[in-house]
Enzyme design. Structure first.
Site, mmCIF file in Angstrom:
data_model
loop_
_atom_site.group_PDB
_atom_site.id
_atom_site.type_symbol
_atom_site.label_atom_id
_atom_site.label_comp_id
_atom_site.label_asym_id
_atom_site.label_seq_id
_atom_site.Cartn_x
_atom_site.Cartn_y
_atom_site.Cartn_z
ATOM 1 N N GLN A 115 0.829 -1.218 0.000
ATOM 2 C CA GLN A 115 0.000 0.000 0.000
ATOM 3 C C GLN A 115 0.860 1.263 0.000
ATOM 4 O O GLN A 115 0.441 2.309 -0.485
ATOM 5 C CB GLN A 115 -0.927 0.014 1.241
ATOM 6 C CG GLN A 115 -2.053 -0.990 1.202
ATOM 7 C CD GLN A 115 -1.679 -2.285 1.885
ATOM 8 O OE1 GLN A 115 -0.511 -2.640 1.988
ATOM 9 N NE2 GLN A 115 -2.672 -3.011 2.365
ATOM 10 N N ASP A 160 -6.668 1.177 12.346
ATOM 11 C CA ASP A 160 -7.866 0.397 11.998
ATOM 12 C C ASP A 160 -8.789 0.228 13.191
ATOM 13 O O ASP A 160 -9.996 0.036 13.035
ATOM 14 C CB ASP A 160 -7.461 -0.966 11.446
ATOM 15 C CG ASP A 160 -6.864 -0.780 10.059
ATOM 16 O OD1 ASP A 160 -5.663 -0.495 9.972
ATOM 17 O OD2 ASP A 160 -7.628 -0.856 9.086
#
Ligand code: MRU
Length: 358
Positions: free
Chosen positions: A196, A237
């Site tokens: 990512q 997260d």
């Protein structure tokens, strides 16, 4: 150029296909909860806030798709849609936050005609999407203040516009600092195994000509030892009630290194990423992904056939390694349970000043 991660076009949710970046900019159109859940699972859309926004649209799409059916059939399709979205990915709590918000809205209008319910759910999904951008701009401004006038910032994974409805969280702090006139350059970890950092953060920052240099994950310690990093800013997260932070695998390693080198380690996350029900990070479910991601990349395999693989997608950084949590409600310095309880109460009071909890 502003990155459009999710967009509502012709009664469908269009998702920028992040599996194809940076080579190809293409959108995947979703018309049902099932299709959105599949897009979340396969990382067409990823990043905690973006997953939440996509899931909210998934609920609305399910309602729109079944709006002409009798109430019992509509209700059963809605339950099925919520279930499939709930099962899409386990770690980012924004998914469950958004689904709970959609479920709560549905509960207030259950007796209305399905078509009316569907319109209300769509309006709620649009609201969640717009709010996410505002929240990121607010937390970005709060975080930007923490960075020096000139700073070399290391980040891990992608917590940018691509991971949200816009602006980003960690990259939101960077964008806001740049907008304030600060001279910021970014060092980005490639972020094995899904890359990512190399594919998404590098591309996203280059779109806006924010100086960015790519390193492999294993170079972070060396760069810190060389004095090439002034601050680390990452996203999250899920944040537990004691301030422990789950984020992309490798974040913990970066936090330990930052601590060793006395470099501030900042986590930028909206309140929708906080899970007040979890006592500590030990209770955060960590997604185990397909071994294929570790064995090679795309069609190419570099590991021997039959090798055992471990592929946890996230790790937990203990609160004691976090210099500050940056939220839309304020900045929590050296977070702990007491300060986070104060932040929670403050946010529930609906006060919108940017206090520092220190
Ligand atoms: O597996 P991913 O790409 O969904 O993981 C994303 C991250 O870990 C991000 O850092 C996190 O979701 C914060 S996004 C603002």
């Amino acid at each position: 150029m502003m990155v459009e991660t999710l967009r509502w076009r012709e009664h469908r949710l269009e998702l920028l296909d992040q599996r194809l970046l940076p080579a190809t900019v293409a959108y995947v159109a979703c018309s049902s909860a099932e299709e959105v859940a599949q897009a979340i699972k396969t990382l067409v859309v990823r990043g905690a806030p973006a997953i939440g926004v996509a899931a909210a649209y998934g609920v609305a799409l399910q309602a729109l798709q079944h709006a002409a059916q009798p109430r019992a059939r509509f209700t059963s399709a809605m339950h099925q849609g919520l279930q499939v979205l709930t099962a899409s990915r386990p770690t980012a709590v924004n998914l469950f936050w958004a689904l709970n918000r959609m479920r709560a809205l549905w509960a207030t209008c259950e007796t209305e005609a399905p078509a009316a319910v569907a319109q209300r759910l769509l309006a709620e999904a649009h609201a969640i999407c717009a709010e996410d951008v505002r929240v990121n701009q607010t937390l970005g401004a709060h975080g930007a203040v923490l960075l020096p006038q000139e700073a070399r910032v290391l980040t891990h994974c992608n917590a940018g516009a691509l991971a949200t409805a816009g602006h980003g969280t960690a990259l939101g702090v960077i964008r806001s600092a740049v907008a304030m006139g600060k001279k910021i350059s970014v060092l980005v970890d490639e972020t094995r195994p899904v890359l990512q950092g190399a594919r998404l953060t590098a591309w996203e920052l280059m779109q806006e000509a924010i100086p960015v240099t790519l390193i492999t994950d294993s170079m972070a310690g060396h760069m810190m030892a060389q004095g090439a990093v002034d601050a680390v800013v990452v996203g999250a997260d899920r944040v537990a009630a004691n301030g422990d932070v789950a984020n992309k695998i490798g974040t913990y390693m970066v936090a330990v290194l930052a601590h060793r080198h006395e470099i501030p380690f900042y986590v930028a996350a909206p309140l929708s990423t906080f899970d007040w029900s979890l006592d500590s990070g030990a209770a955060i479910p960590i997604e185990e992904r397909n071994p294929e991601e570790v064995l090679g990349f795309g069609a190419y395999r570099w590991a021997p056939a039959g090798i055992a693989v471990c592929n946890p997608a996230f790790d937990v950084t203990p609160a004691e390694l976090v210099s500050a949590l940056i939220t839309e409600q304020g900045v929590v310095m050296a977070p702990d349970r007491t300060k986070l309880a104060a932040l929670k109460n403050h946010s529930q009071c609906g006060i919108h000043s940017p206090p520092i909890f220190d």
